[in-house]
Structures are given as structure tokens and as C-alpha cells.
Scaffold this active site. Structure first.
Site, short mmCIF file in Angstrom:
data_model
loop_
_atom_site.label_atom_id
_atom_site.label_comp_id
_atom_site.label_asym_id
_atom_site.label_seq_id
_atom_site.Cartn_x
_atom_site.Cartn_y
_atom_site.Cartn_z
N SER A 200 12.76 0.00 -55.65
CA SER A 200 11.80 -1.11 -55.07
C SER A 200 10.50 -0.21 -54.74
O SER A 200 10.40 0.44 -53.62
CB SER A 200 12.35 -2.13 -54.16
OG SER A 200 11.51 -2.74 -53.54
N CYS A 327 16.17 -9.36 -44.88
CA CYS A 327 16.63 -10.62 -45.56
C CYS A 327 17.42 -11.36 -44.52
O CYS A 327 17.75 -12.52 -44.80
CB CYS A 327 17.59 -10.17 -46.75
SG CYS A 327 16.46 -9.39 -48.19
N1 PLP Z 1 18.75 -2.87 -51.88
C1 PLP Z 1 18.35 -2.38 -50.65
C2 PLP Z 1 19.31 -1.49 -50.01
C3 PLP Z 1 17.19 -2.98 -49.70
O1 PLP Z 1 16.90 -2.28 -48.67
C4 PLP Z 1 16.42 -3.90 -50.55
C5 PLP Z 1 15.30 -4.46 -49.61
O2 PLP Z 1 15.62 -4.77 -48.69
C6 PLP Z 1 16.80 -4.38 -51.57
C7 PLP Z 1 17.72 -3.91 -52.33
C8 PLP Z 1 16.07 -5.60 -52.21
O3 PLP Z 1 14.78 -4.99 -52.92
P1 PLP Z 1 13.60 -6.00 -53.18
O4 PLP Z 1 12.89 -6.22 -51.84
O5 PLP Z 1 12.73 -5.15 -54.12
O6 PLP Z 1 14.15 -7.05 -54.03
#
Ligand code: PLP
Length: 384
Positions: A200, A327
Site C-alpha cells: 500500500s 481502522c
Molecule cells: N494490511 C496492513 C498490515 C495494514 O496496516 C493496512 C493499513 O492499515 C492494510 C492492510 C490496508 O491497506 P490500505 O489502507 O491500503 O487498504
């Protein structure tokens, strides 16, 4: 008011050079990459250049890099498509994956009857490799192991080579969410026993809403988003040209400056550990975050007093950090990850805080955080 940003695991500032790259793309590369005229071909050319940059730094072929809207989409694509197209009937994962993996696994379990097995963890959140081996041995069902490279809340770096070797020895696929590590470590995907990975851009000073999935060519995974056949038929929809170019630039900058940035940020983290320990001798560092088996960008603390309003208080004093993952932290819910690894007593008597660093931080940011934490703690001692 002084403002301090210590939430770089949630997202990072965009580099000026990345913004410039995107502004140029928005201004001059408006052609639809699927159009066959000059404007379209030019946009397409720049996208392929960004893909090549990422492929070169990760040691894979361009065909194995699929641009997505970020880590969440990449993880969904990989997990859902492996069920739909690779005959996967079982997922082995952990209870401390990011919610975009955890919820996707739950949905596949509920709606598609996919068996889900969780690997045992110890109280530091470390994977029990013996248990993983037993789980892999226990069933002949086609399996995918989904275990992240680094945990976004407690920073643990998982032994992905051992996990991938075990998975492959039992004819299982290995997917690793690498959102917290790609762009922060030199990672050669070709040399790792990893079939699928996610990344990301906004975690390494690129734009939000862009990222990529690494999909090993030989696996035969297919699209979840269908339509005009963009991204080599793996993800339809007109490409986010300026986002992809920003991602490419950010990935290049991250990889070019890797060691220098790592040394700088690691020194900040060491300083924070030392200062926190001297201010709060009973502080607990969660998971492996105070050891070398951890992201150098992140510290997860349990402060030795209970304060349900600490996030709010720090915010009022201009300090941005987090109490779980971004999140989860919108609503100050208790952390699913910490609940999984810490004792009930520890959860009841301490206050969790995740601080995460980038090259934009200075020692003074940590000094300011410390001064505010000391004030809060002193108030608790006075009322105790
Ligand atoms: N996986 C992990 C370990 C993350 O820290 C995050 C973001 O907080 C994501 C997935 C999700 O990525 P994106 O924000 O690009 O959807």
C-alpha cells in the site's frame, strides 16, 4: 499549538517529489491508458514504467505486479480468488491479522464454507511454527496460509521464510500481507517462498488509494473485478494513472533511501524506548516491538496506569498517535490484537498506545509526547 504526528503506521506524509509526479501526471497524462492514440499510449507507457520500477526492486517480473486500490483490495483479491479459482478449501491464518484479512477470511468461512484454522500464538504474538506444521499436516484440503509479514499494531516481524517453506512442503500456497514492510525493507519476492503479497503506497509516503498485489505467475489466480480487462485481465477499471505514478515514485524513493531512513528511524525508536523506560519503569512493550524482531517504525506500549481518554487528551495537546490500528481507532474500541495476546489483568490495568515513526519525526517530537504523558501520569498518581 505544537503538532506532532506519531501515527505513521496508519499513514504517512506524501513526499514532495511524489506530489509533483502526480500533479504532472494529472496535468499532462490525462489519456485513457486503453486508448490506442498517442495520449492513451503515453499514459499506458508511464504505468508500465512504474510497474517495471516496482518489479525491479522486488526481483520479480512486471507481469506479477497488479495495481490495486491498496492493501485491502490486494488482500481481498488474493484470498477470494484463491478460493474461486485455485480450489482452496481451507485457510490457515492468525487471530492478529489486519481486519482486511480477518474479515475476508470470516466472510469466506461464512458464505463459502471455507475451513479456517488459526495458528497458536504466544503472549508476545509470535507464531507457533510447530502448531503451523501440525495444522498443515492435519488435512488434505487445498490450503492457503495467510500470515502477515509484520503486524501493524505490535510490530512483530514474522519468520516468513520458515512459514512459506512449511506451507510449500505441504503443498499449500503462502500469502503474506506485506503492507507494513514493502517500502521499508529490501524485499526480494522472487527469493522468498511467497506466492502472493500485498502493498500500500500510503504507508511509504505515497498516495492513498493505490497499492499492488504480487501474484506469482505460475499460480493462475484470476480477477475479482471484471470488465474491460485492464491490468493484464487481473483487475478491470480505468487505471488510476496519477495514483500509480505516485506509487511508483514513492516506491523508488523508499528503496533508494532505505538504509539511511532505516538508521534514522531506528535511532528515534531506540531513543523513545530509553526515554519511556526511564519515565515509566513499569511500562510494558507489547509483542516483540522492543526487540530486533520488530518493525523499526513502530512501538506498542501498555502504560502503567488506566486512562480511557488518553487518545482524546493527546489529540487536544496536538499529538497524533493511535490506540490500535487506524481502522479500529475511529471508535476507541479495545484492540482485537492486544486482547488476543495480553492477559485480562494487563488490559484492565494499563493504557495501550501505538506510536509510529517516519523520517519526518525528530527527537523533540518524542520529548513532547513524553512531557504530556508524564503530566497525565502525574495526575493519575495524585488521584490514586
Ligand atoms: N494490511 C496492513 C498490515 C495494514 O496496516 C493496512 C493499513 O492499515 C492494510 C492492510 C490496508 O491497506 P490500505 O489502507 O491500503 O487498504
Amino acid at each position: 499549538m505544537q503538532k506532532v504526528y506519531l501515527d505513521n503506521a496508519a499513514t504517512t506524509h506524501m513526499h514532495e517529489e511524489v506530489i509533483q509526479e502526480m500533479v504532472n501526471a494529472m496535468r499532462f497524462n490525462f489519456g485513457n491508458p486503453s486508448s490506442s492514440h498517442f495520449f492513451g499510449r503515453e499514459s499506458k507507457g508511464y504505468i508500465e514504467k512504474a510497474r517495471k520500477t516496482i518489479a525491479q526492486y522486488t526481483g520479480v517480473t512486471s507481469a506479477e505486479i497488479i495495481f490495486t486500490s491498496g492493501g485491502t483490495e490486494a488482500n481481498n483479491l488474493i484470498l477470494r480468488s484463491s478460493v474461486e479459482y485455485l480450489g482452496v478449501e481451507r485457510i490457515i491464518t492468525t487471530r492478529i491479522e489486519h481486519s482486511c484479512v480477518a474479515e475476508t477470511v470470516n466472510s469466506l468461512n461464512k458464505n463459502q464454507n471455507i475451513q479456517v484454522d488459526y495458528v497458536n500464538l504466544n503472549d508476545k504474538g509470535e507464531i507457533d511454527l510447530e502448531d503451523l506444521q501440525q495444522l498443515l499436516k492435519a488435512s488434505d484440503k487445498k490450503t492457503i496460509v495467510s500470515i502477515m509479514h509484520a503486524n501493524n499494531e505490535i510490530g512483530n516481524l514474522n519468520p516468513i521464510e520458515k512459514i512459506g517453506d512449511l506451507a510449500h512442503a505441504h503443498n499449500a500456497y503462502y500469502h503474506s500481507d506485506m503492507v507494513q514492510t514493502l517500502g521499508h525493507y529490501a524485499i526480494n519476492l522472487e527469493n522468498l517462498p511467497v506466492d502472493f503479497a500485498s502493498s500500500s503506497a500510503h504507508k511509504f509516503h505515497g498516495p492513498k488509494g493505490t497499492g499492488f498485489a504480487y501474484i506469482k505467475k505460475s499460480t493462475g489466480l484470476k480477477a475479482q473485478i471484471t470488465g474491460g480487462g485492464q491490468e493484464r485481465n487481473m483487475r478491470s477499471g480505468t487505471e488510476n494513472v496519477h495514483g500509480i505514478l505516485g506509487l511508483g515514485k514513492a516506491f523508488e524513493m523508499a528503496n533508494e533511501n532505505l538504509e539511511k531512513d532505516m538508521d534514522y528511524i531506528f535511532a528515534l525508536k531506540e531513543y523513545a524506548i530509553q526515554e519511556l523506560q526511564s519515565a515509566f519503569p513499569d511500562i510494558h512493550f507489547n509483542g516483540m516491538c522492543a526487540t530486533e524482531n520488530s518493525l523499526y517504525t513502530l512501538l506498542s506500549l501498555s502504560l502503567p496506569f488506566k486512562d480511557g481518554l488518553i487518545g482524546f487528551e493527546l489529540d487536544l495537546r496536538g499529538i497524533a498517535c493511535s490506540q490500535g490500528s487506524a481502522c479500529q481507532s475511529g471508535a476507541a474500541k479495545s484492540s482485537r490484537v492486544l486482547n488476543e495476546i495480553l492477559s485480562k489483568d494487563m488490559i484492565a490495568s494499563t493504557t495501550p498506545l501505538r506510536i509510529s515513526f517516519s523520517t519526518h519525526n525528530k527527537k523533540e517530537d518524542i520529548d513532547y509526547l513524553l512531557s504530556v504523558l508524564k503530566e497525565i501520569s502525574a495526575r493519575h498518581s495524585a488521584t490514586a
